[in-house]
Design an enzyme around this catalytic site. Sequence first.
Site, PDB file in Angstrom:
ATOM      1  N   HIS A  53      12.716  -2.667   2.022  1.00 12.49           N
ATOM      2  CA  HIS A  53      12.126  -1.399   2.456  1.00 12.49           C
ATOM      3  C   HIS A  53      13.008  -0.273   1.941  1.00 12.49           C
ATOM      4  CE1 HIS A  53       9.241  -3.352   5.031  1.00 12.49           C
ATOM      5  NE2 HIS A  53      10.221  -4.158   5.415  1.00 12.49           N
TER       6      HIS A  53
ATOM      7  N   ASN B 267       7.971  -5.566  -1.100  1.00 10.66           N
ATOM      8  CA  ASN B 267       7.936  -4.492  -0.115  1.00 10.66           C
ATOM      9  C   ASN B 267       6.489  -4.439   0.362  1.00 10.66           C
ATOM     10  OD1 ASN B 267       7.862  -2.196   1.416  1.00 10.66           O
ATOM     11  ND2 ASN B 267       9.003  -0.928  -0.026  1.00 10.66           N
TER      12      ASN B 267
ATOM     13  N   GLU C 173      12.683  -9.416   1.262  1.00 17.08           N
ATOM     14  CA  GLU C 173      11.923  -8.259   1.759  1.00 17.08           C
ATOM     15  C   GLU C 173      12.757  -6.988   1.566  1.00 17.08           C
ATOM     16  OE1 GLU C 173      10.967  -8.648   5.911  1.00 17.08           O
ATOM     17  OE2 GLU C 173       9.989  -6.692   6.023  1.00 17.08           O
TER      18      GLU C 173
ATOM     19  N   PRO D 208       0.790  -1.226   0.000  1.00 22.33           N
ATOM     20  CA  PRO D 208       0.000   0.000   0.000  1.00 22.33           C
ATOM     21  C   PRO D 208       0.825   1.280   0.000  1.00 22.33           C
ATOM     22  CG  PRO D 208      -0.166  -1.125   2.114  1.00 22.33           C
ATOM     23  CD  PRO D 208       0.493  -2.067   1.167  1.00 22.33           C
ATOM     24  N   ASN D 209       0.316   2.227  -0.757  1.00 19.33           N
ATOM     25  CA  ASN D 209       0.855   3.591  -0.859  1.00 19.33           C
ATOM     26  C   ASN D 209       2.143   3.695  -1.675  1.00 19.33           C
ATOM     27  OD1 ASN D 209      -1.230   4.810   0.813  1.00 19.33           O
ATOM     28  ND2 ASN D 209      -0.296   3.684   2.493  1.00 19.33           N
TER      29      ASN D 209
ATOM     30  N   ARG E 285      13.285   4.442  12.387  1.00 20.11           N
ATOM     31  CA  ARG E 285      12.051   5.232  12.373  1.00 20.11           C
ATOM     32  C   ARG E 285      11.199   4.899  13.611  1.00 20.11           C
ATOM     33  NH1 ARG E 285       9.365   4.930   6.628  1.00 20.11           N
ATOM     34  NH2 ARG E 285       8.174   6.643   7.554  1.00 20.11           N
TER      35      ARG E 285
ATOM     36  N   TYR F 192      11.045   8.918   1.021  1.00 17.16           N
ATOM     37  CA  TYR F 192      11.006   7.912  -0.039  1.00 17.16           C
ATOM     38  C   TYR F 192      11.594   8.376  -1.375  1.00 17.16           C
ATOM     39  CZ  TYR F 192       7.963   5.616   3.344  1.00 17.16           C
ATOM     40  OH  TYR F 192       7.469   5.036   4.487  1.00 17.16           O
TER      41      TYR F 192
HETATM   42  C1  DQA Z   1       8.250   1.027   3.778  1.00 16.38           C
HETATM   43  C2  DQA Z   1       8.344   1.258   5.284  1.00 16.38           C
HETATM   44  C3  DQA Z   1       6.996   1.017   5.951  1.00 16.38           C
HETATM   45  O1  DQA Z   1       7.092   1.209   7.349  1.00 16.38           O
HETATM   46  C4  DQA Z   1       5.968   1.975   5.394  1.00 16.38           C
HETATM   47  O2  DQA Z   1       4.696   1.710   5.949  1.00 16.38           O
HETATM   48  C5  DQA Z   1       5.923   2.004   3.922  1.00 16.38           C
HETATM   49  C6  DQA Z   1       7.161   1.871   3.148  1.00 16.38           C
HETATM   50  C7  DQA Z   1       9.567   1.366   3.056  1.00 16.38           C
HETATM   51  O3  DQA Z   1       9.699   0.973   1.911  1.00 16.38           O
HETATM   52  O4  DQA Z   1      10.432   2.032   3.635  1.00 16.38           O
HETATM   53  O5  DQA Z   1       4.867   2.253   3.326  1.00 16.38           O
HETATM   54  O6  DQA Z   1       7.971  -0.333   3.539  1.00 16.38           O
END
Ligand code: DQA
Length: 139
Positions: A97, A71, A95, A9-10, A104, A22
């Site tokens: 990120h 991710n 995985e 998501p997002n 964080r 990001y």
């Molecule tokens: C993320 C880190 C997560 O905590 C966050 O909710 C994201 C992006 C990252 O790529 O750094 O949406 O997965």
Amino acid sequence: MQIAIINGPNLNLLGKRETDIYGHEDFDTFFAQLKSKYDQVDLSYYQSNAEGEIVSKIQELGFEVDGIIINPAAYSHTSIAIRDAISSIKAPVMEVHISNVYAREAFRNHSHVSAVAVGVISGLGLKGYTLALDYFCHQ
Ligand code: DQA
């Protein structure tokens, strides 16, 4: 070799979303560059904002492809269903990120997925996806 990237998501908002964390690059542009750099790899990309859709995609790809780069975004920290889907498939899962989730908020410090992944790359920006792909290419 078939490798799939799955984003949670997002992450469709990369380039627009919290650019201080990001970055400014959108994922489609990055993916096009990655695909041309690794043109010997059959590389696919899927993004969803819905947990169940991600579970279904993991189930669908998990018996077909040679590796999955995921991710799970916020679902990393909440989703036992995604973790169980990863445990259920044959393909190894890396995985990734973009941000350093350990530097964080405390709620980002734990991922349900990490224990069932072959490895975790966190905090290296979009380069994390390239490094994950490199890992699968050299396996
Ligand atoms: C993320 C880190 C997560 O905590 C966050 O909710 C994201 C992006 C990252 O790529 O750094 O949406 O997965």
